[in-house]
Design an enzyme around this catalytic site. Structure first.
Site, PDB file in Angstrom:
ATOM      1  N   CYS A   1       0.842  -1.195   0.000  1.00  0.00           N
ATOM      2  CA  CYS A   1       0.000   0.000   0.000  1.00  0.00           C
ATOM      3  C   CYS A   1       0.881   1.251   0.000  1.00  0.00           C
ATOM      4  CB  CYS A   1      -0.995  -0.030   1.146  1.00  0.00           C
ATOM      5  SG  CYS A   1      -2.355   1.169   0.930  1.00  0.00           S
TER       6      CYS A   1
ATOM      7  N   HIS B   1      -3.860  -4.899  -0.396  1.00  0.00           N
ATOM      8  CA  HIS B   1      -3.439  -5.404   0.917  1.00  0.00           C
ATOM      9  C   HIS B   1      -3.420  -6.935   0.900  1.00  0.00           C
ATOM     10  CE1 HIS B   1      -3.457  -1.695   3.335  1.00  0.00           C
ATOM     11  NE2 HIS B   1      -4.366  -1.292   2.478  1.00  0.00           N
TER      12      HIS B   1
ATOM     13  N   GLU C   1      -2.589  -8.864   3.230  1.00  0.00           N
ATOM     14  CA  GLU C   1      -3.055  -9.358   4.539  1.00  0.00           C
ATOM     15  C   GLU C   1      -4.574  -9.356   4.646  1.00  0.00           C
ATOM     16  OE1 GLU C   1      -2.824  -4.900   5.175  1.00  0.00           O
ATOM     17  OE2 GLU C   1      -1.779  -6.406   3.961  1.00  0.00           O
TER      18      GLU C   1
END
Length: 201
Positions: free
Chosen positions: A83, A181, A183
């Site tokens: 990001c 992202h 994650e």
């Protein structure tokens, strides 16, 4: 294999750490110590928030930018920016003024200006990742995005569509950055992190 996850007060550290561990990373150190980064076998730079604030926070860590430049640019350590961590690889960002980045990839980070009213800013949610060139880490799939600014420049590895093409990944040599992202991208994101942990560029 030591992986340094850089803590400079501007990242979603806990989620990224958990995702890296789930992907198989055993020797992971969350650190704000430039000396630790200078010895790491892999480096991950997360980032959430405004470009200028993140750039300033990274530069405020004693010796960190110098350690990153030496380890990544000079010595070829595998690097992943996430990001805003990806955006900081650029020459500059134009969020609330112009702020210098690391200058690793030629380009600038500019506000998203989608071509239709239906495409809202921020660009938020699941969207396709479409590889622009072949790269061992980037595969087609769906990932989770949340951003209002996007990279424009060289070394684009993948795009997504938000009423027009938007950079989803950049990279060259031993460095790569993703706008989405990992994650938060479930299986697609974990698979990317697994490939990064095994990457031998």
């Amino acid at each position: 294999m030591t992986l340094a996850l850089i803590d400079y007060g501007a990242g979603n550290l806990h989620s990224v750490e958990n995702a890296l561990r789930t992907a198989g990373c055993v020797d992971l150190v969350v650190t704000a110590d430039a000396d630790v980064v200078a010895k790491a076998d892999r480096i991950v730079l997360p980032g959430v928030g405004a470009y200028g604030a993140c750039a300033a926070a990274l530069r405020a860590v004693p010796g960190m930018v110098e350690a990153l430049n030496r380890r990544v640019r000079d010595e070829g350590t595998p690097f992943l920016g996430i990001c805003v961590g990806m955006q900081l690889m650029a020459d500059a960002g134009e969020e609330m003024g112009t702020h210098a980045g690391l200058g690793w990839v030629a380009g600038r980070v500019r506000r998203l200006e989608p071509g239709t009213m239906e495409a809202k800013v921020p660009h938020m949610g699941w969207n396709d990742v479409v590889p622009s060139v072949a790269h061992p880490l980037i595969e087609p799939g769906e990932a989770y995005f949340l951003h209002s600014f996007a990279f424009e420049g060289a070394d684009v590895l993948a795009t997504t569509d938000h009423a027009g093409p938007v950079t989803a990944a950049i990279g060259r040599d031993t460095m790569i950055g993703v706008q989405f992202h990992p994650e938060k991208s479930q299986r697609y994101g974990l698979a990317l992190l697994e490939r990064f942990l095994e990457w031998r560029p």
